[in-house]
Design an enzyme around this catalytic site. Structure first.
Site, PDB file in Angstrom:
ATOM      1  N   CYS A  33       0.835  -1.209   0.000  1.00 44.19           N
ATOM      2  CA  CYS A  33       0.000   0.000   0.000  1.00 44.19           C
ATOM      3  C   CYS A  33       0.869   1.258   0.000  1.00 44.19           C
ATOM      4  CB  CYS A  33      -0.923  -0.039   1.213  1.00 44.19           C
ATOM      5  SG  CYS A  33      -1.849   1.476   1.498  1.00 44.19           S
ATOM      6  N   CYS A  36      -0.135   3.992   2.444  1.00 48.77           N
ATOM      7  CA  CYS A  36       0.234   3.581   3.803  1.00 48.77           C
ATOM      8  C   CYS A  36       1.680   3.975   4.105  1.00 48.77           C
ATOM      9  CB  CYS A  36       0.072   2.075   3.978  1.00 48.77           C
ATOM     10  SG  CYS A  36      -1.602   1.461   3.763  1.00 48.77           S
TER      11      CYS A  36
END
Length: 108
Positions: A33, A36
């Site tokens: 991600c 993230c």
């Protein structure tokens, strides 16, 4: 070397942390991600600020999918703010430092 402001948790350790008093930020994330990864350095900086009373933890959704299901995580990163074990607020996305600090300080 200073201790990191944000620590990784297993699904069982998550339940133990949520049983503790005070404010806890749990961020559901995954290695793949990109948003993230962007959030991580911001998160460290905000949680290390003087006076910040919130503890920060990360849960890898690929390793602990049951925890993600339990907390209805549908996008990443998902930020869940708990106070005394109760879910008080949630956000999805790599929010900036100002939004993150406002989110954390809004906890009762």
């Amino acid at each position: 070397m200073a201790e990191k402001a944000v620590k990784w948790l297993s699904d069982t350790a998550l339940e133990e942390v949520l049983a503790l008093p005070g404010a806890v930020l749990v961020v559901f994330t995954a290695a793949w991600c990109v948003p993230c990864q962007t959030l991580m350095s911001r998160l460290e900086r905000v949680l290390e600020r003087p006076g910040m009373q919130c503890r920060g933890y990360l849960v890898d959704t690929d390793r602990y999918p049951e925890a993600a299901l339990k907390y209805n995580v549908r996008g990443m990163p998902t930020l869940l703010l708990f106070v005394d074990g109760d879910l008080e607020a949630s956000r999805v996305g790599a929010i900036d430092e100002v939004q993150l600090e406002t989110f954390l300080l809004a906890a009762p």
